[in-house]
Every structure is written in structure tokens, then in C-alpha cells.
Write a protein that holds these residues in place. Structure first.
Motif, PDB file in Angstrom:
ATOM      1  N   ALA A 188      -6.556   4.490   5.281  1.00  8.44           N
ATOM      2  CA  ALA A 188      -6.077   5.366   6.162  1.00  8.44           C
ATOM      3  C   ALA A 188      -5.329   6.280   5.739  1.00  8.44           C
ATOM      4  O   ALA A 188      -5.322   7.692   6.116  1.00  8.44           O
ATOM      5  CB  ALA A 188      -5.460   4.582   7.332  1.00  8.44           C
ATOM      6  N   ILE A 189      -4.604   6.288   4.583  1.00  8.74           N
ATOM      7  CA  ILE A 189      -3.772   7.342   3.898  1.00  8.74           C
ATOM      8  C   ILE A 189      -4.721   8.156   3.334  1.00  8.74           C
ATOM      9  O   ILE A 189      -4.207   9.595   3.251  1.00  8.74           O
ATOM     10  CB  ILE A 189      -2.816   6.446   2.960  1.00  8.74           C
ATOM     11  CG1 ILE A 189      -1.597   5.750   3.845  1.00  8.74           C
ATOM     12  CG2 ILE A 189      -2.018   7.538   2.149  1.00  8.74           C
ATOM     13  CD1 ILE A 189      -0.829   5.051   2.672  1.00  8.74           C
ATOM     14  N   ILE A 190      -5.565   7.812   2.607  1.00  6.98           N
ATOM     15  CA  ILE A 190      -6.530   8.946   1.845  1.00  6.98           C
ATOM     16  C   ILE A 190      -7.250   9.693   2.772  1.00  6.98           C
ATOM     17  O   ILE A 190      -7.271  10.815   2.645  1.00  6.98           O
ATOM     18  CB  ILE A 190      -7.315   7.914   0.832  1.00  6.98           C
ATOM     19  CG1 ILE A 190      -6.810   7.880  -0.352  1.00  6.98           C
ATOM     20  CG2 ILE A 190      -8.665   8.791   0.572  1.00  6.98           C
ATOM     21  CD1 ILE A 190      -5.523   7.047  -0.318  1.00  6.98           C
ATOM     22  N   THR A 195      -1.900   5.100  -4.744  1.00  8.25           N
ATOM     23  CA  THR A 195      -2.340   5.447  -3.362  1.00  8.25           C
ATOM     24  C   THR A 195      -2.137   6.770  -2.853  1.00  8.25           C
ATOM     25  O   THR A 195      -2.883   7.494  -2.589  1.00  8.25           O
ATOM     26  CB  THR A 195      -1.463   4.657  -2.201  1.00  8.25           C
ATOM     27  OG1 THR A 195      -1.667   3.148  -2.431  1.00  8.25           O
ATOM     28  CG2 THR A 195      -1.826   4.940  -0.806  1.00  8.25           C
ATOM     29  N   TRP A 196      -0.827   7.186  -3.429  1.00  7.66           N
ATOM     30  CA  TRP A 196      -0.544   8.617  -3.200  1.00  7.66           C
ATOM     31  C   TRP A 196      -1.077   9.627  -4.104  1.00  7.66           C
ATOM     32  O   TRP A 196      -1.372  10.783  -3.917  1.00  7.66           O
ATOM     33  CB  TRP A 196       1.065   8.812  -3.208  1.00  7.66           C
ATOM     34  CG  TRP A 196       1.589   7.915  -2.201  1.00  7.66           C
ATOM     35  CD1 TRP A 196       2.355   6.779  -2.390  1.00  7.66           C
ATOM     36  CD2 TRP A 196       1.528   8.032  -0.863  1.00  7.66           C
ATOM     37  NE1 TRP A 196       2.768   6.017  -1.179  1.00  7.66           N
ATOM     38  CE2 TRP A 196       2.268   7.091  -0.153  1.00  7.66           C
ATOM     39  CE3 TRP A 196       1.272   9.004  -0.015  1.00  7.66           C
ATOM     40  CZ2 TRP A 196       2.298   6.822   1.165  1.00  7.66           C
ATOM     41  CZ3 TRP A 196       1.204   9.087   1.536  1.00  7.66           C
ATOM     42  CH2 TRP A 196       2.044   8.002   1.769  1.00  7.66           C
ATOM     43  N   ALA A 242       0.942  -1.210  -0.002  1.00  6.77           N
ATOM     44  CA  ALA A 242      -0.231  -0.111  -0.041  1.00  6.77           C
ATOM     45  C   ALA A 242       0.834   1.236  -0.100  1.00  6.77           C
ATOM     46  O   ALA A 242       0.755   2.228  -0.754  1.00  6.77           O
ATOM     47  CB  ALA A 242      -0.822   0.065   0.912  1.00  6.77           C
ATOM     48  N   ILE A 243       1.877   1.248   0.784  1.00  7.70           N
ATOM     49  CA  ILE A 243       3.091   2.356   0.970  1.00  7.70           C
ATOM     50  C   ILE A 243       3.553   2.587  -0.641  1.00  7.70           C
ATOM     51  O   ILE A 243       3.734   3.797  -0.829  1.00  7.70           O
ATOM     52  CB  ILE A 243       4.033   1.971   2.140  1.00  7.70           C
ATOM     53  CG1 ILE A 243       3.209   1.953   3.309  1.00  7.70           C
ATOM     54  CG2 ILE A 243       4.908   3.233   2.091  1.00  7.70           C
ATOM     55  CD1 ILE A 243       2.384   3.469   3.771  1.00  7.70           C
ATOM     56  N   PHE A 279      -5.169  13.806  -4.463  1.00 13.61           N
ATOM     57  CA  PHE A 279      -6.507  14.309  -4.881  1.00 13.61           C
ATOM     58  C   PHE A 279      -7.332  14.490  -3.588  1.00 13.61           C
ATOM     59  O   PHE A 279      -8.222  15.498  -3.502  1.00 13.61           O
ATOM     60  CB  PHE A 279      -7.302  13.127  -5.506  1.00 13.61           C
ATOM     61  CG  PHE A 279      -8.768  13.368  -5.793  1.00 13.61           C
ATOM     62  CD1 PHE A 279      -9.109  14.357  -7.078  1.00 13.61           C
ATOM     63  CD2 PHE A 279      -9.908  13.094  -4.909  1.00 13.61           C
ATOM     64  CE1 PHE A 279     -10.480  14.450  -7.374  1.00 13.61           C
ATOM     65  CE2 PHE A 279     -11.144  13.413  -5.391  1.00 13.61           C
ATOM     66  CZ  PHE A 279     -11.519  14.135  -6.322  1.00 13.61           C
ATOM     67  N   ALA A 280      -7.482  13.735  -2.571  1.00 12.24           N
ATOM     68  CA  ALA A 280      -8.236  13.702  -1.243  1.00 12.24           C
ATOM     69  C   ALA A 280      -7.844  15.322  -0.645  1.00 12.24           C
ATOM     70  O   ALA A 280      -8.664  15.905  -0.299  1.00 12.24           O
ATOM     71  CB  ALA A 280      -8.056  12.811  -0.382  1.00 12.24           C
TER      72      ALA A 280
END
Length: 497
Positions: free
Chosen positions: A394-396, A266-267, A260-261, A272-273
Motif C-alpha cells: 500500500a505504501i509503495i 519500505t521508504w 512495515a512503517i 523509488f516508486a
């Protein structure tokens, strides 16, 4: 007879397949093990309607936005806005990853219910606050609790719905009721208790009722859903097999965390978020901006219901359009930013005397909310592996918090009344966001083409041990879709666009 290949997985020569530990596979594997054939479309539709009947009323409640809009509505009712919006999202950011880990380890519905209960108490306690310190504490608690809500909804949507259905169901959370409650609160006249305090008490009681409802009615998983019979649970799992994302896995997998990292998408979704939610400070600023045009408290609270109507209508049309257009999520999301940019132009270029035009322009900025809703549902469609999905969420949502925390800071007194600087920042964000969506689409499309050009993976059978009805331990075949593989590990996975 067998040799170890990976943790919890052994090659078993007896059936020329792979024996898998139940810790490695999806929780639905036990139910799906040994199933063959396809589910009858009419039966699948019946199951989906039953799921909708029990889940959507709770997911479509105003719980998601209630605490955000209470601050904005209370600002016009008499509570100082200040830095409280930023505090809320800094707390949200701080607790987002622990909340997602809890959602993986604990029953989803019960954990969300506990958070909503604490949230309701904190919301009600806002009415008792006499200074900034008190408001700081309750806003901090509210941010901590909300970290479980959006993430929980995303997880549950992926558990119960197909990819197309997720697009249609993510995002129906209304703000109209909050505006109506604020308007009603203005009519409550009591000595020593202000309208905004009544507003907080009322919304706190409503949220408390929702917390109890979630505890008893909101399901943790299709494998344990109280409203489904044992046979229907099997069919509910079989129904989402096409997603190739399974249901859930309660064991944290380090390799999925690292994937995921390292995953570029993901990034990109995180960027965008963040950019999309810097302008989200308008959620709390809306009532203040409307009031600055000369409207009374009563008029302002009624007018601030209009953005909720605009968002509901545009989200509904957007998700419907995205579901109808094959591989059109990025295009639809990008197009819905155009009216928002037109609205920003109207707000900045029309004369201050043109109240109606300024209001229309301001309300048009809410149309682009559709882009964020589509991005959330898209994220769930293109991420597989339960640990990876939890970490990615969690990251988003952490990026979402950063954008929301930064947003309120740009609304400074020296920019009033036209607020050209904040509006310029919002315009830049709304130009960047559609470009990011199109870059994500191009990246995923390229990966799909690469996988299409490669030879298919060697088909390998997976088996788990299961206790039969007569108490005997038998090995049964498990479909690859329930192996809790990530979208990168499963080369048969294709990204929806």
C-alpha cells in the motif's frame, strides 16, 4: 501444563514445543502441517506449469494498462487530456490502503473481479461524457478500482511462485493491443459518435469480459485453487516453502503494521516508486508528443504501439537477465536506466527537423520500465509477514500514485514544442532511481552479513490443532516458514539481492 507467551501462542510442555493459534499462522499451515521431506523436482515443475497455464493468461492481459493508455490514445482521437491523468492517480492514492486491506480480508480473485467489473462500466461510460465533470467522475472511479490490480497481482505472485519465478513473471502486461484498438477505432465513421467514444466502448466491453473471467477463473489462493487437486494444493504450498513468506493470513496484525512503517527499506522502495513514476506521465503524453512532430492521427496511433513493443522486449530481457545473475536485481535495474537517459539527451539536443532521431529518443525512454518491474518483484521477495506485505504494498503503490499525479502537471503549454523543462525533470528522476536501487541493495546486503555472523536462532517446534480423517483432534507440527513471521522476526530469512 502450559503458559502464555504471546497472543495466541502458548508453550506446551507435552511436546516441548509451541502451541499456536490458527489465527497466528499462515492459511497454508493446515495443509502443510505434518509434512516432511522435499518435493520431487519434476513434480514441482509439473505443478508450476499447471499454475502458469491457469494464472499467467489472465495476469498477462492488457487489463493493467488499458485505462491509462485509453486516455493517451483518446487524446489524439479527440478527447481533451488536461488534468484527467492527475485525477486518476489522486483517486488511486486515496483508495490504495483500503484496497489492500480488502485484499487481505476478502478472497483476492473475487475482489479483483468486482473492481474490474466496476472499472469496465466506468470505462464504457466515458463515451457518454459531455464535459469535464463527467470525465472527472469516471476517471475518479477508474483510479479507485485500479488500486486493487497491481497489489492483487503482487499478492498472488507471492502465493504461487518462488522468488526466482516471481522475478520472471511480474510485469508482462502489454500495451500493444490498446494501440491497435485505437487505430481500428479511427476507421469507424458514424454520425454523432466520435472515434474516441467507440474506443472507450470497445475497451470497456473487453474489460467486462475480463471481469467475468477473473470471477470464475482467477484463484484466491493455492489452498483453494479450483484447478488444483487436494494433493496438488499441498504440493503447491510445499513448493514455495523456500520463500519463507508463506501464503497469506486473513487476520490484521498490528505489530506487523508497525514494523512495515519503521522498516527503512519500505521508504526506500517508496522513494523509488515516486521518482520512477513522475516520468510515467509519458504513458498518456506519448501520443500527443508524437502528433506534435507532424504525424496524422492514423500515423500517430500506429507509432504509439512502438513503446509497448519496446517495453515488452526490454522487460523480458531484463527479468531474464536478473534471474540468471545471482543477486543482480539492483544492478540490472540500474543499468536499464542508462538507455533512457541517452534517449532524453537525443530528444533535447537533436534539431526539431530530425523527426526520426526524436522518435527514437522518445521511444528509448521506455526501456527503463524494466527497473520498476524488477523493483516490484524484488519488493515481494524481501518482505515477509502477510500484514506487513499488504501494508508495504500500500505504501509503495501510494508513492507510485504520488509520482503519477505530479507528472502530468509539468506538461505546460509554455514549454511546447520542445518541452525542455519536463524532460529535465524526467532526467533527474532517472538519475535518482538507479542510485536508490543500489542503496537498497547495500542495506540488505549488510543485514544479510550481520545475520550470517550471529548464532542461529534456537530451533523451536510449532504445533497447531488439526482434525484427522477419523474426526479426532490432534496436534501436528508446522514448519517455521508457515508461521507468518516477518522478515525481521525470522532470523533465518535472507534477503535476495
Amino acid at each position: 501444563m502450559s503458559s502464555e507467551t504471546t497472543s495466541g501462542i502458548t508453550k506446551d510442555e507435552r511436546h516441548n514445543g509451541v502451541a499456536v493459534s490458527t489465527k497466528e499462522v499462515d492459511t497454508a499451515a493446515q495443509l502443510a502441517a505434518g509434512l516432511s521431506g522435499t518435493l520431487d523436482p519434476e513434480e514441482a515443475l509439473r505443478i508450476r506449469k499447471k499454475i502458469d497455464k491457469h494464472i499467467l493468461p489472465l495476469m498477462c492481459s492488457m487489463v493493467q494498462f488499458m485505462d491509462k493508455t485509453t486516455l493517451g490514445n483518446s487524446a489524439v482521437l479527440g478527447i481533451e487530456y488536461n488534468w484527467l491523468g492527475t485525477i486518476f492517480y489522486l483517486s488511486y492514492l486515496l483508495f490504495e490502503y483500503p484496497q489492500n486491506l480488502a485484499l487481505q480480508r476478502l478472497p483476492v480473485g473475487k475482489w479483483m473481479s468486482a473492481n474490474i467489473f466496476v472499472w469496465a462500466i466506468a470505462l464504457s461510460c466515458t463515451a457518454a461524457c459531455k464535459n469535464f465533470t463527467g470525465l472527472f467522475i469516471v476517471r475518479f472511479i477508474l483510479g479507485m478500482c485500479e488500486g486493487s490490480i497491481t497489489a492483487g497481482f503482487l499478492i498472488v505472485s507471492a502465493m504461487f511462485y518462488t522468488r526466482k519465478e516471481q522475478t520472471l513473471r511480474v510485469g508482462y502486461w502489454s500495451q500493444i493491443i490498446s494501440g491497435l484498438l485505437a487505430f481500428g477505432s479511427l476507421h469507424i465513421q458514424t454520425s454523432g459518435f466520435e472515434p474516441w467514444q467507440w474506443f472507450m466502448i470497445i475497451t470497456g466491453i473487453i474489460t467486462l469480459i475480463l471481469a467475468v473471467s477473473y470471477w470464475f477463473l482467477f484463484p484466491d489462493s493455492p489452498t483453494t485453487a479450483w484447478f488444483l487437486t487436494p494433493d496438488e494444493r499441498v504440493k503447491a504450498v510445499q513448493r514455495i516453502k523456500e520463500n519463507q513468506t508463506g501464503v497469506e493470513n486473513k487476520h490484521f496484525k498490528k505489530e506487523q503494521f508497525m514494523e512495515a512503517i519503521r522498516d527503512p527499506k519500505t521508504w526506500l522502495f517508496a522513494a523509488f516508486a515516486a521518482f520512477d513514476n513522475v516520468p510515467n506521465s509519458l504513458t498518456n503524453q506519448q501520443s500527443l508528443l508524437v502528433a506534435s512532430l507532424g504525424f496524422t492521427f492514423f500515423q500517430t496511433t500506429l507509432l504509439t504501439m512502438i513503446p509497448g513493443v519496446v517495453e515488452i522486449l526490454t522487460i523480458y530481457s531484463g527479468v531474464r537477465l536478473a534471474a540468471r545473475l545471482k543477486n543482480g536485481r539492483a544492478y540490472v535495474g540500474a543499468i536499464y536506466f542508462v538507455p533512457a537517459l541517452v534517449g532524453i539527451a537525443l530528444v533535447n539536443l537533436l534539431p526539431w527537423s530530425d523527426t526520426a532521431g526524436l522518435l527514437v529518443g522518445q521511444f528509448m525512454t521506455g526501456i527503463c520500465t524494466t527497473g520498476f518491474v524488477l523493483a516490484l518483484s524484488w519488493l515481494g521477495n524481501v518482505t515477509a509477514g502477510h500484514t506487513k506485505r499488504v501494508v508495504t504494498n500500500a505504501i509503495i503503490l501510494s508513492a507510485y500514485c504520488i509520482g503519477n499525479a505530479v507528472g502530468p502537471i509539468m506538461w505546460k503549454a509554455q514549454y511546447k514544442p520542445r518541452n525542455h523543462v519536463p524532460w529535465a525533470v524526467i532526467a533527474v528522476c532517472y538519475c535518482v532511481c538507479p542510485m536508490i536501487l543500489l542503496v537498497i541493495r547495500a542495506l540488505l546486503n549488510r543485514e544479510n552479513r550481520r545475520r550470517d555472523s550471529e548464532p542461529s536462532d534456537e530451533v523451536e517446534d510449532y504445533f497447531i490443532e488439526k482434525v484427522s480423517e477419523d474426526g479426532k483432534r490432534i496436534e501436528v507440527k508446522v514448519d517455521k516458514e508457515f508461521m507468518d513471521l516477518t522478515d525481521r522476526q525470522n532470523h533465518d530469512f535472507r534477503y535476495v539481492l
